[in-house]
Design a protein around this motif. Structure first.
Motif, PDB file in Angstrom:
ATOM      1  N   ARG A 215       4.986   2.028  -9.878  1.00 40.91           N
ATOM      2  CA  ARG A 215       4.687   2.766  -8.738  1.00 40.91           C
ATOM      3  C   ARG A 215       2.930   2.455  -8.359  1.00 40.91           C
ATOM      4  O   ARG A 215       2.546   2.070  -7.519  1.00 40.91           O
ATOM      5  N   ALA A 216       2.421   2.371  -9.712  1.00 39.61           N
ATOM      6  CA  ALA A 216       0.504   2.315  -9.279  1.00 39.61           C
ATOM      7  C   ALA A 216       0.494   0.932  -8.556  1.00 39.61           C
ATOM      8  O   ALA A 216      -0.916   0.685  -8.244  1.00 39.61           O
ATOM      9  N   ALA A 217       1.043  -0.311  -9.333  1.00 42.62           N
ATOM     10  CA  ALA A 217       0.772  -1.459  -8.557  1.00 42.62           C
ATOM     11  C   ALA A 217       1.437  -1.587  -7.507  1.00 42.62           C
ATOM     12  O   ALA A 217       0.825  -2.311  -7.160  1.00 42.62           O
ATOM     13  N   ARG A 218       2.167  -0.684  -6.693  1.00 44.28           N
ATOM     14  CA  ARG A 218       2.425  -1.224  -5.846  1.00 44.28           C
ATOM     15  C   ARG A 218       1.707  -1.661  -4.092  1.00 44.28           C
ATOM     16  O   ARG A 218       2.377  -1.853  -3.364  1.00 44.28           O
ATOM     17  N   THR A 219       0.311  -0.359  -4.410  1.00 41.29           N
ATOM     18  CA  THR A 219       0.086  -0.473  -2.861  1.00 41.29           C
ATOM     19  C   THR A 219      -1.694  -0.446  -3.790  1.00 41.29           C
ATOM     20  O   THR A 219      -2.059  -0.516  -4.648  1.00 41.29           O
ATOM     21  N   ALA A 220      -2.096  -1.047  -2.657  1.00 40.62           N
ATOM     22  CA  ALA A 220      -4.278  -2.026  -2.990  1.00 40.62           C
ATOM     23  C   ALA A 220      -4.404  -0.236  -2.244  1.00 40.62           C
ATOM     24  O   ALA A 220      -3.523   0.767  -1.928  1.00 40.62           O
ATOM     25  N   PRO A 221      -5.884  -0.518  -2.897  1.00 33.17           N
ATOM     26  CA  PRO A 221      -6.529   1.248  -2.807  1.00 33.17           C
ATOM     27  C   PRO A 221      -6.507   1.381  -1.130  1.00 33.17           C
ATOM     28  O   PRO A 221      -6.473   2.383  -1.063  1.00 33.17           O
ATOM     29  N   PRO A 227       3.182  -7.262  -2.765  1.00 34.64           N
ATOM     30  CA  PRO A 227       4.491  -7.493  -3.159  1.00 34.64           C
ATOM     31  C   PRO A 227       4.814  -7.515  -4.949  1.00 34.64           C
ATOM     32  O   PRO A 227       3.306  -7.546  -5.655  1.00 34.64           O
ATOM     33  N   LEU A 228       5.882  -7.878  -5.429  1.00 32.48           N
ATOM     34  CA  LEU A 228       6.374  -7.333  -6.619  1.00 32.48           C
ATOM     35  C   LEU A 228       5.349  -8.651  -7.301  1.00 32.48           C
ATOM     36  O   LEU A 228       5.007  -9.137  -8.097  1.00 32.48           O
ATOM     37  N   ALA A 229       5.348  -9.672  -6.866  1.00 25.98           N
ATOM     38  CA  ALA A 229       4.721 -11.132  -7.602  1.00 25.98           C
ATOM     39  C   ALA A 229       3.763 -11.245  -7.483  1.00 25.98           C
ATOM     40  O   ALA A 229       2.813 -11.681  -8.189  1.00 25.98           O
ATOM     41  N   GLU A 230       2.636 -10.462  -6.848  1.00 23.06           N
ATOM     42  CA  GLU A 230       1.310 -10.192  -6.416  1.00 23.06           C
ATOM     43  C   GLU A 230       0.723  -8.578  -7.905  1.00 23.06           C
ATOM     44  O   GLU A 230      -1.049  -8.114  -7.512  1.00 23.06           O
ATOM     45  N   GLN A 231       1.382  -7.974  -7.774  1.00 24.60           N
ATOM     46  CA  GLN A 231       1.093  -6.935  -8.716  1.00 24.60           C
ATOM     47  C   GLN A 231       0.450  -7.204  -9.920  1.00 24.60           C
ATOM     48  O   GLN A 231       0.340  -7.954 -10.192  1.00 24.60           O
ATOM     49  N   ARG A 233       0.657  -6.490 -13.192  1.00 21.90           N
ATOM     50  CA  ARG A 233       1.280  -5.840 -14.104  1.00 21.90           C
ATOM     51  C   ARG A 233       0.729  -4.731 -15.818  1.00 21.90           C
ATOM     52  O   ARG A 233       1.587  -3.958 -15.995  1.00 21.90           O
ATOM     53  N   GLY A 234      -0.874  -4.999 -15.675  1.00 20.81           N
ATOM     54  CA  GLY A 234      -0.741  -4.219 -16.365  1.00 20.81           C
ATOM     55  C   GLY A 234      -0.844  -2.341 -16.019  1.00 20.81           C
ATOM     56  O   GLY A 234      -1.233  -1.755 -16.424  1.00 20.81           O
ATOM     57  N   LEU A 235      -0.666  -2.839 -14.784  1.00 18.04           N
ATOM     58  CA  LEU A 235      -0.698  -1.597 -14.118  1.00 18.04           C
ATOM     59  C   LEU A 235       0.677  -0.228 -14.154  1.00 18.04           C
ATOM     60  O   LEU A 235       0.642   1.104 -14.031  1.00 18.04           O
ATOM     61  N   TRP A 236       1.312  -1.222 -14.626  1.00 20.33           N
ATOM     62  CA  TRP A 236       2.709  -0.442 -15.018  1.00 20.33           C
ATOM     63  C   TRP A 236       2.967   0.680 -16.315  1.00 20.33           C
ATOM     64  O   TRP A 236       1.968  -0.300 -17.165  1.00 20.33           O
TER      65      TRP A 236
END
Length: 392
Positions: A215-221, A227-231, A233-236
């Motif tokens: 969830r934390a990686a799904r939206t920008a500030p 998109p999933l490919a651009e998230q 993954r350290g925020l997962w």
């Protein structure tokens, strides 16, 4: 005030009143009044037995309403049978309430609202805010649902698939108002998993945890979708991922595969990949094949087309997409993505714009509009470069 405690006690208190003879609608109303009283009294005078206190006050509220009802004579027997004060029974009625709230005569929207009210312990205002509708509208929806199930026997066997579908709908509603419906769905599904041993309950819980972990990686500030490919993954949330994978593995070991377990397996493969490029798309396609076998859902086939496009190339994905109805939700967005990967930005830009027009949510619409604008800008620059080359 421990609001989480109040919400966790709500189902069992309703169950006590129903077993004493109250119909579901009257019991739920009485418990809601008792909860309001608890919010007023407990901060200054907390009870030693919170559940017993709620049962006693709710029963009194029910009796008060019963005495004021036009059918007083028929209900006075309930007053005569009032049990003596004492500790509340330890029986957990949560499971029965789930099945009652997911009654097949209810619409999905009504079943979700009733589940959040009776099992989740949320107020009508909180549910209305979460669904972005007026409180009066939600109150009418809940009242109609309660009337529908008021004559249903409390011990009637329920349909696990219906209960899970309701919880799945709650999770997919997202995060609006002051109630995080995704987190609430996880809480309710954990509660269900504690009272029923079923691999699909575990599968749904695993699916929720694995999705929620990202969830934390799904939206920008700025609130835009990533998109999933651009998230990043350290925020997962690796703790949630580990828990979800462990629950899923235990469910799959029982060899009773269902759609939620298969969906969770797809989510687990995404979570397992260190980078987007290392995603095991071949195995994801195999899980989507299982999902098609289990559900024959057009939406599953649409998602499978994306996976095929990643595993076998965009042409293969477009071939899989060609067999599907283009009126399906997200069909233009999937087609746009595959056409862009296939080197056709003009078609992709047109399809992204079409997908934006059909997007149900503002964030998704903005994302697709930006994708179309990005490709149109690229096409303009290419045209300008070609024109400059001809002039030279």
């Amino acid at each position: 005030m421990d609001e989480a405690l109040l919400r966790s006690l709500t189902p069992s208190v309703i169950g006590v009143l129903v077993r004493r003879g109250a119909d579901f609608a009257a019991a739920e109303d009485a418990v809601q009044e008792a909860l309001i009283e608890a919010l007023r009294v407990w901060p200054a005078d907390p009870p030693r037995d919170p559940k017993g206190w709620l049962v006693t006050v709710a029963w009194r509220k029910f009796l008060d309403a019963t005495r004021a009802d036009a059918a007083r004579r028929r209900r006075e027997d309930l007053v005569e049978d009032q049990p003596p004060p004492g500790p509340a029974p330890a029986t957990d009625d949560t499971l029965q309430l789930y099945f009652l709230c997911a009654h097949p005569s209810l619409t999905p929207a009504s079943a979700v609202a009733l589940t959040l009210r009776a099992v989740g312990g949320l107020t009508t205002r909180q549910i209305a805010e979460a669904y972005l509708v007026p409180e009066a509208t939600m109150a009418q929806r809940i009242s109609r649902a309660k009337r529908t199930v008021s004559g249903v026997r409390f011990d009637r066997p329920g349909d696990v698939a219906t209960v899970l579908r309701v919880l799945y709908l709650v999770f997919n509603e997202g995060y609006s108002g002051d109630v995080d419906l995704a987190a609430e769905a996880i809480r309710l599904t954990r509660q269900l998993a504690a009272v029923i041993d079923h691999p699909e309950v575990s599968g749904l819980l695993a699916l929720m945890l694995l999705h929620h972990a990202r969830r934390a990686a799904r939206t920008a500030p700025d609130g835009s979708l990533v998109p999933l490919a651009e998230q990043d993954r350290g925020l997962w949330d690796t703790t949630l991922i580990a828990e979800g994978v462990a629950i899923l593995q235990a469910a799959l070991a029982r060899d009773r595969l269902g759609e939620y377990q298969a969906q969770a397996a797809v989510a687990a493969l995404h979570c397992d990949a260190p980078t987007a490029e290392e995603t095991d798309w071949v195995q994801i396609v195999e899980w989507y094949d299982e999902l098609v076998r289990l559900t024959d859902s057009p939406v599953v086939r649409l998602n499978r087309a994306v996976a095929v496009g990643e595993a076998d190339g965009p042409r293969a994905g477009l071939a899989a997409l060609a067999a599907l109805d283009d009126s399906l939700p997200r069909h233009p967005a999937v087609a746009a993505y595959l056409h862009e990967r296939d080197g056709d930005p003009r078609t992709a830009a047109r399809l992204y714009a079409e997908a934006a027009d059909r997007a149900p949510h503002l964030a998704e619409r903005d994302h697709l509009t930006r994708q179309a604008a990005r490709l149109n800008a690229l096409l303009r620059r290419s045209a300008e470069s070609a024109s400059s080359a001809e002039d030279r």
